[in-house]
Design a protein around this motif. Structure first.
Motif, PDB file in Angstrom:
ATOM      1  N   ARG A 111      38.888 -90.395-122.207  1.00 29.78           N
ATOM      2  CA  ARG A 111      37.526 -90.289-122.745  1.00 29.78           C
ATOM      3  C   ARG A 111      37.196 -88.806-122.821  1.00 29.78           C
ATOM      4  N   PHE A 112      36.592 -88.416-123.927  1.00 28.75           N
ATOM      5  CA  PHE A 112      36.188 -87.009-124.043  1.00 28.75           C
ATOM      6  C   PHE A 112      34.667 -86.915-124.033  1.00 28.75           C
ATOM      7  N   HIS A 113      34.169 -85.923-123.313  1.00 32.57           N
ATOM      8  CA  HIS A 113      32.729 -85.774-123.133  1.00 32.57           C
ATOM      9  C   HIS A 113      32.316 -84.396-123.631  1.00 32.57           C
ATOM     10  N   LYS A 114      31.291 -84.354-124.477  1.00 28.46           N
ATOM     11  CA  LYS A 114      30.759 -83.047-124.866  1.00 28.46           C
ATOM     12  C   LYS A 114      29.883 -82.570-123.714  1.00 28.46           C
ATOM     13  N   ALA A 115      30.236 -81.430-123.148  1.00 23.36           N
ATOM     14  CA  ALA A 115      29.524 -80.982-121.946  1.00 23.36           C
ATOM     15  C   ALA A 115      29.561 -79.470-121.846  1.00 23.36           C
ATOM     16  N   ASN A 116      28.420 -78.897-121.517  1.00 21.81           N
ATOM     17  CA  ASN A 116      28.423 -77.486-121.151  1.00 21.81           C
ATOM     18  C   ASN A 116      28.631 -77.428-119.641  1.00 21.81           C
ATOM     19  N   LEU A 117      29.830 -77.050-119.240  1.00 19.43           N
ATOM     20  CA  LEU A 117      30.185 -77.131-117.823  1.00 19.43           C
ATOM     21  C   LEU A 117      29.474 -76.078-116.975  1.00 19.43           C
ATOM     22  N   ASP A 118      28.742 -75.192-117.621  1.00 24.76           N
ATOM     23  CA  ASP A 118      27.947 -74.240-116.834  1.00 24.76           C
ATOM     24  C   ASP A 118      26.866 -74.989-116.051  1.00 24.76           C
ATOM     25  N   PHE A 119      26.416 -76.133-116.590  1.00 26.87           N
ATOM     26  CA  PHE A 119      25.389 -76.878-115.834  1.00 26.87           C
ATOM     27  C   PHE A 119      25.544 -78.396-115.879  1.00 26.87           C
ATOM     28  N   PHE A 120      26.559 -78.903-116.585  1.00 28.02           N
ATOM     29  CA  PHE A 120      26.702 -80.353-116.767  1.00 28.02           C
ATOM     30  C   PHE A 120      26.664 -81.113-115.436  1.00 28.02           C
ATOM     31  N   PHE A 121      27.407 -80.635-114.441  1.00 30.39           N
ATOM     32  CA  PHE A 121      27.498 -81.386-113.192  1.00 30.39           C
ATOM     33  C   PHE A 121      26.338 -81.095-112.231  1.00 30.39           C
ATOM     34  N   LYS A 122      25.392 -80.271-112.697  1.00 28.51           N
ATOM     35  CA  LYS A 122      24.199 -80.040-111.894  1.00 28.51           C
ATOM     36  C   LYS A 122      23.194 -81.161-112.113  1.00 28.51           C
ATOM     37  N   LYS A 123      23.301 -81.767-113.333  1.00 36.48           N
ATOM     38  CA  LYS A 123      22.320 -82.805-113.678  1.00 36.48           C
ATOM     39  C   LYS A 123      22.911 -84.165-113.338  1.00 36.48           C
ATOM     40  N   GLU A 124      22.361 -84.767-112.328  1.00 39.89           N
ATOM     41  CA  GLU A 124      22.891 -86.043-111.822  1.00 39.89           C
ATOM     42  C   GLU A 124      23.046 -87.070-112.940  1.00 39.89           C
ATOM     43  N   LYS A 125      22.009 -87.209-113.794  1.00 40.96           N
ATOM     44  CA  LYS A 125      22.036 -88.336-114.730  1.00 40.96           C
ATOM     45  C   LYS A 125      23.095 -88.187-115.822  1.00 40.96           C
ATOM     46  N   ALA A 170      36.411 -65.690-118.839  1.00 43.08           N
ATOM     47  CA  ALA A 170      35.401 -65.324-117.834  1.00 43.08           C
ATOM     48  C   ALA A 170      35.545 -66.137-116.555  1.00 43.08           C
ATOM     49  N   GLY A 171      36.342 -67.189-116.581  1.00 42.25           N
ATOM     50  CA  GLY A 171      36.547 -68.004-115.381  1.00 42.25           C
ATOM     51  C   GLY A 171      35.525 -69.127-115.280  1.00 42.25           C
ATOM     52  N   ILE A 172      35.436 -69.722-114.091  1.00 41.74           N
ATOM     53  CA  ILE A 172      34.564 -70.884-113.882  1.00 41.74           C
ATOM     54  C   ILE A 172      33.150 -70.399-113.563  1.00 41.74           C
ATOM     55  N   HIS A 173      32.165 -71.004-114.206  1.00 41.78           N
ATOM     56  CA  HIS A 173      30.764 -70.645-113.938  1.00 41.78           C
ATOM     57  C   HIS A 173      30.444 -70.927-112.467  1.00 41.78           C
ATOM     58  N   LYS A 174      29.590 -70.102-111.864  1.00 43.94           N
ATOM     59  CA  LYS A 174      29.362 -70.209-110.408  1.00 43.94           C
ATOM     60  C   LYS A 174      28.835 -71.592-109.999  1.00 43.94           C
ATOM     61  N   ASP A 175      28.022 -72.232-110.836  1.00 45.80           N
ATOM     62  CA  ASP A 175      27.496 -73.554-110.462  1.00 45.80           C
ATOM     63  C   ASP A 175      28.585 -74.622-110.539  1.00 45.80           C
ATOM     64  N   MET A 176      29.476 -74.464-111.515  1.00 41.08           N
ATOM     65  CA  MET A 176      30.598 -75.397-111.644  1.00 41.08           C
ATOM     66  C   MET A 176      31.532 -75.227-110.449  1.00 41.08           C
ATOM     67  N   LEU A 177      31.712 -73.976-110.067  1.00 39.92           N
ATOM     68  CA  LEU A 177      32.581 -73.648-108.938  1.00 39.92           C
ATOM     69  C   LEU A 177      32.031 -74.272-107.649  1.00 39.92           C
ATOM     70  N   LYS A 178      30.701 -74.275-107.544  1.00 34.97           N
ATOM     71  CA  LYS A 178      30.050 -74.869-106.376  1.00 34.97           C
ATOM     72  C   LYS A 178      30.218 -76.394-106.394  1.00 34.97           C
ATOM     73  N   ALA A 179      30.143 -76.961-107.610  1.00 33.64           N
ATOM     74  CA  ALA A 179      30.205 -78.433-107.725  1.00 33.64           C
ATOM     75  C   ALA A 179      31.622 -78.973-107.497  1.00 33.64           C
ATOM     76  N   LEU A 180      32.642 -78.151-107.812  1.00 37.57           N
ATOM     77  CA  LEU A 180      34.027 -78.646-107.786  1.00 37.57           C
ATOM     78  C   LEU A 180      34.439 -79.319-106.460  1.00 37.57           C
ATOM     79  N   PRO A 181      34.239 -78.665-105.292  1.00 38.71           N
ATOM     80  CA  PRO A 181      34.674 -79.296-104.037  1.00 38.71           C
ATOM     81  C   PRO A 181      33.941 -80.616-103.764  1.00 38.71           C
ATOM     82  N   GLU A 182      32.722 -80.765-104.320  1.00 38.80           N
ATOM     83  CA  GLU A 182      31.938 -81.984-104.049  1.00 38.80           C
ATOM     84  C   GLU A 182      32.581 -83.246-104.628  1.00 38.80           C
ATOM     85  N   PHE A 183      33.474 -83.095-105.599  1.00 40.91           N
ATOM     86  CA  PHE A 183      34.165 -84.273-106.143  1.00 40.91           C
ATOM     87  C   PHE A 183      35.163 -84.842-105.129  1.00 40.91           C
ATOM     88  N   GLY A 184      35.624 -83.992-104.222  1.00 32.51           N
ATOM     89  CA  GLY A 184      36.572 -84.434-103.191  1.00 32.51           C
ATOM     90  C   GLY A 184      37.977 -84.682-103.702  1.00 32.51           C
TER      91      GLY A 184
END
Ligand SMILES: C[S@@+](CC[C@H](N)C(=O)[O-])C[C@H]1O[C@@H](n2cnc3c(N)ncnc32)[C@H](O)[C@@H]1O
Length: 469
Positions: A371-385, A403-417
């Motif tokens: 499945r492909f999702h259109k997403a701006n990963l700079d904030f996509f995983f910040k929005k729960e819904k 430029a590498g991974i956006h800081k918010d995405m980087l923060k969200a990554l470990p939360e996936f486990g």
């Protein structure tokens, strides 16, 4: 930091030990680092210090006193001025050796990461004419060469940027890293555009029509796309140029006009029109077929990309039961490569045309577990819904832009486990920075593998394998 008596303006004899990331030679005097332009490892030079900073100095060579055993003659006539292939004078084995040392130094010394293994670089089989995409710029500010007289026409150029000069374009006749056929198209477009009196774009005043010539080549299919990027839409002006390309080169399978009305100097339009042929080109990799639009990302070296994806496939260590996320997925090539060995793959990408290409590519290849999702990963995983319906990934592949991974995405990554992260990057500086942060948040770097996708340039593709502690 080592003390030094070295002064600006001083002439000094230096031995070049290595190349810094980006391509300057590195010499050391009692531990003090001096970066030397236009030099290669193994040379002994007489150099002039032209800048002195706190921890290092910069110099330029005045004379080569002893030649390097690694020197080869650069085949490109534009080598002295073009900023593209700065490693051309270094034999290929040493290019690869230097790139490995640079990546290792970035991870170990700069990012302070020590406990990991590093593989030998996977070298390129084809070292010239390897790029499947080239972007040239039109300009009315042509860079004039020292041996060109005052009567040289400066108001038209089609070529590449002079290093650190956003406004000056070096006129190119023959680029050795694009297919030979690309040079024929480049020269024909240049001649015809001048004959038609089409005005090149001026990046300072923002006047003019022609902005970029972008070519894409299906290395394994023979498809060719010519994309003319202009500053406004004018079919009467562009169609004669498109017709000329179509008639002169029947092998060209698409001629596209992208229209970029914005000031930003990018070869990417807000919209595009099809002038001849197909709106996409097709490329094949392994068993897979990809359709690629003008504005969608696709790895620029098709032969090496297959080796890169093979490295990722080994790195993810999947058995067929895993859920995989492919972040920054472009046209979905990694997702589709992995889907054959995974339970389910979810690709995430910002650019709409790339998401559409990826979805179509899944259908063409009859792959149903992606499945492909259109997403701006700079904030996509910040929005729960936006992602509450997604499954939990076992493995995450990340292949961000330079430029590498956006800081918010980087923060969200470990939360996936996820048990494993496979971090693919074309910029080891940002990659080592991001990996160091992931290591503070529950992951360990196990291994680095490098694939040389860009011979003769300072660039390298790096795959980092991280495992949950
Ligand atoms: C280095 S490419 C990787 C493409 C793909 N993995 C491949 O091998 O073809 C990076 C991709 O990230 C996408 N991208 C850039 N910024 C993004 C963002 N903020 N969110 C999502 N995707 C982004 C780009 O459009 C591009 O397709």
């Amino acid at each position: 930091m080592p003390e030094t008596t070295i002064q600006k303006g001083q002439e000094i004899e230096l031995t070049i030990d290595s190349l810094a990331y980006g391509g300057r030679g590195v010499a050391k005097v009692d531990g003090y680092v001096i970066f030397v332009k236009n030099s290669i490892p193994g040379q002994k030079v007489n150099a002039l210090i032209y800048r002195k900073k706190k921890g290092y100095a910069e110099a330029r060579p005045l004379e080569v006193l002893e030649e390097s055993p690694h020197i080869v003659s650069a085949p490109c006539e534009h080598f002295a001025y073009c900023g593209g292939c700065t490693f051309q004078q270094l034999d290929y084995a040493e290019q690869v050796n230097q790139k490995k040392q640079q990546v290792e130094a970035l991870f170990r010394r700069q990012a302070g990461i020590s406990d990991f293994t590093i593989d030998e670089v996977i070298p390129a089989d084809q070292q010239f004419h390897y790029r499947n995409k080239m972007e040239f710029s039109f300009s009315n500010r042509r860079w004039t060469l020292p041996d060109e007289g005052d009567d040289t026409e400066r108001s038209f150029a089609l070529g590449l940027h002079i290093p650190r000069r956003y406004d000056k374009i070096l006129d190119i006749n023959n680029c050795h890293i694009q297919p030979e056929f690309g040079n024929e198209i480049l020269n024909a477009v240049k001649t015809k555009a001048r004959e038609l009196k089409l005005k090149p774009y001026d990046v300072k005043t923002h006047n003019g029509f022609l902005r970029h010539l972008v070519m894409r080549f299906g290395h394994n299919t023979g498809d060719i796309m010519v994309n003319l990027v202009t500053s406004y839409e004018n079919p009467e002006l562009i169609q004669p140029l498109a017709d000329h390309i179509h008639e002169t080169f029947p092998q060209v399978t698409s001629v596209i006009n992208n229209i970029n009305t914005r000031k930003a100097d990018i070869a990417f339009g807000e919209f595009e029109t099809l002038l001849h042929g197909s709106p996409t080109i097709t490329e094949k990799m392994g068993k897979l077929t990809f359709e690629i639009s003008a504005n969608s990302f696709f790895q620029t070296n098709s032969i090496q990309a297959e080796k890169l994806y093979q490295t990722v496939l080994v790195g993810v260590e999947i058995t067929g039961e895993e859920i995989v996320f492919d972040l920054y997925c472009g046209t979905g090539s990694i997702s589709l490569f992995l889907a054959q060995n995974a339970k389910e793959v979810h690709g995430f990408e910002l650019i709409t045309s790339a998401v559409e290409d990826a979805t179509r590519n899944a259908m063409t290849n009859i792959i149903t577990n992606v499945r492909f999702h259109k997403a701006n990963l700079d904030f996509f995983f910040k929005k729960e819904k936006t992602h509450k319906d997604l499954p939990v990934p076992d493995v995450i592949v990340i292949d961000p832009p330079r430029a590498g991974i956006h800081k918010d995405m980087l923060k969200a990554l470990p939360e996936f486990g996820a048990e494993r992260l496979v971090y693919v990057s074309c910029n080891p500086t940002t990659q080592s920075r991001d990996v160091a942060l992931l290591m503070e948040n529950g992951y360990g770097l196990k291994k680095l593998t490098m694939v040389d996708m860009f011979p003769h340039t300072p660039h390298i593709e790096t795959v980092g394998i991280l495992e949950k502690n």
